[in-house]
Design a protein around this motif. Structure first.
Motif, PDB file in Angstrom:
ATOM      1  N   MET A  99       0.781  -1.127   0.057  1.00 56.93           N
ATOM      2  CA  MET A  99       0.051  -0.171  -0.064  1.00 56.93           C
ATOM      3  C   MET A  99       0.986   1.273   0.055  1.00 56.93           C
ATOM      4  SD  MET A  99      -1.512   0.279   3.934  1.00 56.93           S
ATOM      5  CE  MET A  99      -2.121   1.764   4.126  1.00 56.93           C
ATOM      6  N   LYS A 100       0.350   2.538  -0.204  1.00 56.40           N
ATOM      7  CA  LYS A 100       0.995   3.525  -0.441  1.00 56.40           C
ATOM      8  C   LYS A 100       0.773   4.463   1.028  1.00 56.40           C
ATOM      9  CE  LYS A 100       1.432   4.078  -5.301  1.00 56.40           C
ATOM     10  NZ  LYS A 100       1.210   5.052  -6.628  1.00 56.40           N
ATOM     11  N   CYS A 101       1.695   5.303   1.360  1.00 54.69           N
ATOM     12  CA  CYS A 101       1.706   6.278   2.418  1.00 54.69           C
ATOM     13  C   CYS A 101       0.776   7.428   1.795  1.00 54.69           C
ATOM     14  CB  CYS A 101       2.943   6.694   2.714  1.00 54.69           C
ATOM     15  SG  CYS A 101       2.908   8.198   4.036  1.00 54.69           S
ATOM     16  N   PRO A 102      -0.323   7.648   2.696  1.00 51.62           N
ATOM     17  CA  PRO A 102      -1.265   8.890   1.990  1.00 51.62           C
ATOM     18  C   PRO A 102      -0.360  10.393   2.092  1.00 51.62           C
ATOM     19  CG  PRO A 102      -1.723   8.147   4.355  1.00 51.62           C
ATOM     20  CD  PRO A 102      -0.829   7.092   3.856  1.00 51.62           C
ATOM     21  N   ARG A 103       0.802  10.377   2.862  1.00 51.61           N
ATOM     22  CA  ARG A 103       1.309  11.754   2.719  1.00 51.61           C
ATOM     23  C   ARG A 103       2.598  11.695   1.622  1.00 51.61           C
ATOM     24  NH1 ARG A 103       4.398  13.906   7.722  1.00 51.61           N
ATOM     25  NH2 ARG A 103       2.472  14.288   8.657  1.00 51.61           N
ATOM     26  N   CYS A 104       3.494  10.782   1.633  1.00 52.24           N
ATOM     27  CA  CYS A 104       4.647  10.949   0.661  1.00 52.24           C
ATOM     28  C   CYS A 104       4.376  10.030  -0.348  1.00 52.24           C
ATOM     29  CB  CYS A 104       5.862  10.680   1.462  1.00 52.24           C
ATOM     30  SG  CYS A 104       6.089   8.770   2.032  1.00 52.24           S
ATOM     31  N   GLY A 105       3.417   8.979  -0.475  1.00 52.80           N
ATOM     32  CA  GLY A 105       3.181   8.234  -1.475  1.00 52.80           C
ATOM     33  C   GLY A 105       4.237   7.157  -1.807  1.00 52.80           C
ATOM     34  N   ARG A 106       5.128   6.900  -0.714  1.00 54.84           N
ATOM     35  CA  ARG A 106       6.051   5.634  -0.920  1.00 54.84           C
ATOM     36  C   ARG A 106       5.286   4.328  -0.539  1.00 54.84           C
ATOM     37  NH1 ARG A 106      11.708   8.211   1.513  1.00 54.84           N
ATOM     38  NH2 ARG A 106      11.777   9.723  -0.075  1.00 54.84           N
ATOM     39  N   ILE A 107       5.804   3.456  -1.069  1.00 50.88           N
ATOM     40  CA  ILE A 107       5.264   2.038  -0.610  1.00 50.88           C
ATOM     41  C   ILE A 107       5.630   1.687   0.790  1.00 50.88           C
ATOM     42  CG2 ILE A 107       5.307  -0.462  -1.276  1.00 50.88           C
ATOM     43  CD1 ILE A 107       4.070   1.204  -3.444  1.00 50.88           C
ATOM     44  N   ILE A 108       4.452   0.973   1.543  1.00 54.66           N
ATOM     45  CA  ILE A 108       4.866   0.676   2.967  1.00 54.66           C
ATOM     46  C   ILE A 108       3.741  -0.466   3.196  1.00 54.66           C
ATOM     47  CG2 ILE A 108       5.227   2.925   3.895  1.00 54.66           C
ATOM     48  CD1 ILE A 108       2.266   3.109   4.729  1.00 54.66           C
ATOM     49  N   THR A 109       4.289  -1.429   4.003  1.00 55.18           N
ATOM     50  CA  THR A 109       3.505  -2.631   4.276  1.00 55.18           C
ATOM     51  C   THR A 109       2.098  -2.413   4.793  1.00 55.18           C
ATOM     52  OG1 THR A 109       4.270  -2.692   6.605  1.00 55.18           O
ATOM     53  CG2 THR A 109       5.665  -3.704   4.887  1.00 55.18           C
ATOM     54  N   ALA A 110       1.207  -3.060   4.532  1.00 56.32           N
ATOM     55  CA  ALA A 110      -0.065  -2.860   4.910  1.00 56.32           C
ATOM     56  C   ALA A 110      -0.324  -3.197   6.559  1.00 56.32           C
ATOM     57  CB  ALA A 110      -1.210  -4.052   4.238  1.00 56.32           C
ATOM     58  N   VAL A 166       4.112   9.579   9.463  1.00 56.91           N
ATOM     59  CA  VAL A 166       2.755   9.732   9.591  1.00 56.91           C
ATOM     60  C   VAL A 166       2.159   8.407   9.890  1.00 56.91           C
ATOM     61  CG1 VAL A 166       1.793   9.121   6.882  1.00 56.91           C
ATOM     62  CG2 VAL A 166       0.844  10.636   8.342  1.00 56.91           C
ATOM     63  N   ARG A 167       1.144   8.796  10.620  1.00 51.65           N
ATOM     64  CA  ARG A 167       0.448   7.505  11.285  1.00 51.65           C
ATOM     65  C   ARG A 167      -0.543   7.027  10.295  1.00 51.65           C
ATOM     66  NH1 ARG A 167      -4.306   6.933  14.516  1.00 51.65           N
ATOM     67  NH2 ARG A 167      -4.020   5.001  16.003  1.00 51.65           N
ATOM     68  N   ILE A 168      -0.651   5.774  10.140  1.00 56.53           N
ATOM     69  CA  ILE A 168      -1.542   5.156   9.270  1.00 56.53           C
ATOM     70  C   ILE A 168      -2.691   4.642   9.991  1.00 56.53           C
ATOM     71  CG2 ILE A 168      -1.948   3.556   7.369  1.00 56.53           C
ATOM     72  CD1 ILE A 168       0.420   5.508   6.942  1.00 56.53           C
ATOM     73  N   ALA A 169      -3.861   5.322   9.828  1.00 56.84           N
ATOM     74  CA  ALA A 169      -5.229   4.860  10.533  1.00 56.84           C
ATOM     75  C   ALA A 169      -5.654   3.642   9.989  1.00 56.84           C
ATOM     76  CB  ALA A 169      -6.315   6.107  10.372  1.00 56.84           C
ATOM     77  N   LYS A 170      -6.184   2.682  10.601  1.00 59.18           N
ATOM     78  CA  LYS A 170      -6.763   1.568   9.986  1.00 59.18           C
ATOM     79  C   LYS A 170      -7.986   1.811   9.590  1.00 59.18           C
ATOM     80  CE  LYS A 170      -3.333  -0.903  11.215  1.00 59.18           C
ATOM     81  NZ  LYS A 170      -2.154  -0.860  10.356  1.00 59.18           N
ATOM     82  N   PRO A 171      -8.742   1.158   8.461  1.00 58.74           N
ATOM     83  CA  PRO A 171      -9.848   1.416   8.094  1.00 58.74           C
ATOM     84  C   PRO A 171     -11.037   1.388   9.032  1.00 58.74           C
ATOM     85  CG  PRO A 171      -8.788   0.142   6.455  1.00 58.74           C
ATOM     86  CD  PRO A 171      -8.226   0.311   7.606  1.00 58.74           C
ATOM     87  N   CYS A 172     -11.008   0.447  10.051  1.00 59.16           N
ATOM     88  CA  CYS A 172     -11.850   0.343  10.814  1.00 59.16           C
ATOM     89  C   CYS A 172     -11.881   1.450  12.113  1.00 59.16           C
ATOM     90  CB  CYS A 172     -11.753  -1.079  11.553  1.00 59.16           C
ATOM     91  SG  CYS A 172     -10.284  -1.401  12.598  1.00 59.16           S
ATOM     92  N   GLU A 173     -10.689   2.051  12.380  1.00 55.87           N
ATOM     93  CA  GLU A 173     -10.730   3.086  13.050  1.00 55.87           C
ATOM     94  C   GLU A 173     -11.564   4.264  12.744  1.00 55.87           C
ATOM     95  OE1 GLU A 173      -6.738   4.083  14.117  1.00 55.87           O
ATOM     96  OE2 GLU A 173      -6.162   2.070  14.688  1.00 55.87           O
ATOM     97  N   ALA A 197       1.639  -1.815   8.750  1.00 56.51           N
ATOM     98  CA  ALA A 197       2.524  -0.649   9.243  1.00 56.51           C
ATOM     99  C   ALA A 197       1.401   0.262   9.898  1.00 56.51           C
ATOM    100  CB  ALA A 197       3.378   0.112   8.334  1.00 56.51           C
ATOM    101  N   ALA A 198       1.872   0.580  11.168  1.00 59.00           N
ATOM    102  CA  ALA A 198       1.100   1.421  12.159  1.00 59.00           C
ATOM    103  C   ALA A 198       1.776   3.103  11.653  1.00 59.00           C
ATOM    104  CB  ALA A 198       1.397   1.163  13.663  1.00 59.00           C
ATOM    105  N   ALA A 199       2.573   3.329  11.031  1.00 61.29           N
ATOM    106  CA  ALA A 199       3.179   4.594  10.750  1.00 61.29           C
ATOM    107  C   ALA A 199       4.025   4.260   9.253  1.00 61.29           C
ATOM    108  CB  ALA A 199       4.001   5.167  11.887  1.00 61.29           C
ATOM    109  N   CYS A 200       4.456   5.459   8.641  1.00 61.58           N
ATOM    110  CA  CYS A 200       4.915   5.251   7.610  1.00 61.58           C
ATOM    111  C   CYS A 200       6.504   5.301   7.846  1.00 61.58           C
ATOM    112  CB  CYS A 200       4.988   6.474   6.506  1.00 61.58           C
ATOM    113  SG  CYS A 200       5.985   6.629   5.047  1.00 61.58           S
ATOM    114  N   ARG A 201       7.348   4.547   7.417  1.00 58.47           N
ATOM    115  CA  ARG A 201       8.937   4.556   7.928  1.00 58.47           C
ATOM    116  C   ARG A 201       9.911   5.662   7.223  1.00 58.47           C
ATOM    117  NH1 ARG A 201      11.817  -0.380   4.778  1.00 58.47           N
ATOM    118  NH2 ARG A 201      10.617   0.074   2.549  1.00 58.47           N
ATOM    119  N   HIS A 202       9.070   6.260   6.215  1.00 57.82           N
ATOM    120  CA  HIS A 202       9.761   7.190   5.589  1.00 57.82           C
ATOM    121  C   HIS A 202       9.554   8.738   5.866  1.00 57.82           C
ATOM    122  CE1 HIS A 202      10.782   4.029   2.484  1.00 57.82           C
ATOM    123  NE2 HIS A 202       9.620   3.872   2.481  1.00 57.82           N
ATOM    124  N   CYS A 203       8.043   8.888   6.064  1.00 57.69           N
ATOM    125  CA  CYS A 203       7.884  10.184   6.692  1.00 57.69           C
ATOM    126  C   CYS A 203       7.340  10.324   8.086  1.00 57.69           C
ATOM    127  CB  CYS A 203       6.811  11.042   5.850  1.00 57.69           C
ATOM    128  SG  CYS A 203       5.247  10.019   5.855  1.00 57.69           S
TER     129      CYS A 203
END
Length: 83
Positions: free
Chosen positions: A1-12, A22-29, A14-20
């Motif tokens: 999946m892609k980071c919503p802020r920087c657009g780099r590829i991260i694992t599905a 940013v916290r990744i919100a889970k769809p259920c949250e 991931a709780a946060a982007c390892r590049h920038c």
């Protein structure tokens, strides 16, 4: 999946982007937050409609008052079930 802020590829998972960072919100949250907000709005609108229905009943507008009261109580019940 892609980071919503920087657009780099991260694992599905991931709780946060390892590049920038940013916290990744889970769809259920996001859905839970949206449902909570919607339940509050539904209960507020339902309460307002129920009060308007009560005012209409007290002023003698029986059919309109009953309709508004029933719709208002229904909205309150739906909001309560969503919360």
């Amino acid at each position: 999946m892609k980071c919503p802020r920087c657009g780099r590829i991260i694992t599905a998972a991931a709780a946060a982007c390892r590049h920038c960072g940013v916290r990744i919100a889970k769809p259920c949250e996001r859905i839970t937050r949206r449902m909570t907000a919607n339940s509050r709005i539904s209960m507020a609108c339902g309460g307002l409609l129920a009060l308007l229905g009560l005012a209409a009943l007290l002023s003698g507008a029986y059919p309109a008052g009953m309709f508004l009261s029933i719709v208002g109580i229904t909205f309150c019940a739906i909001g309560k079930m969503m919360s």
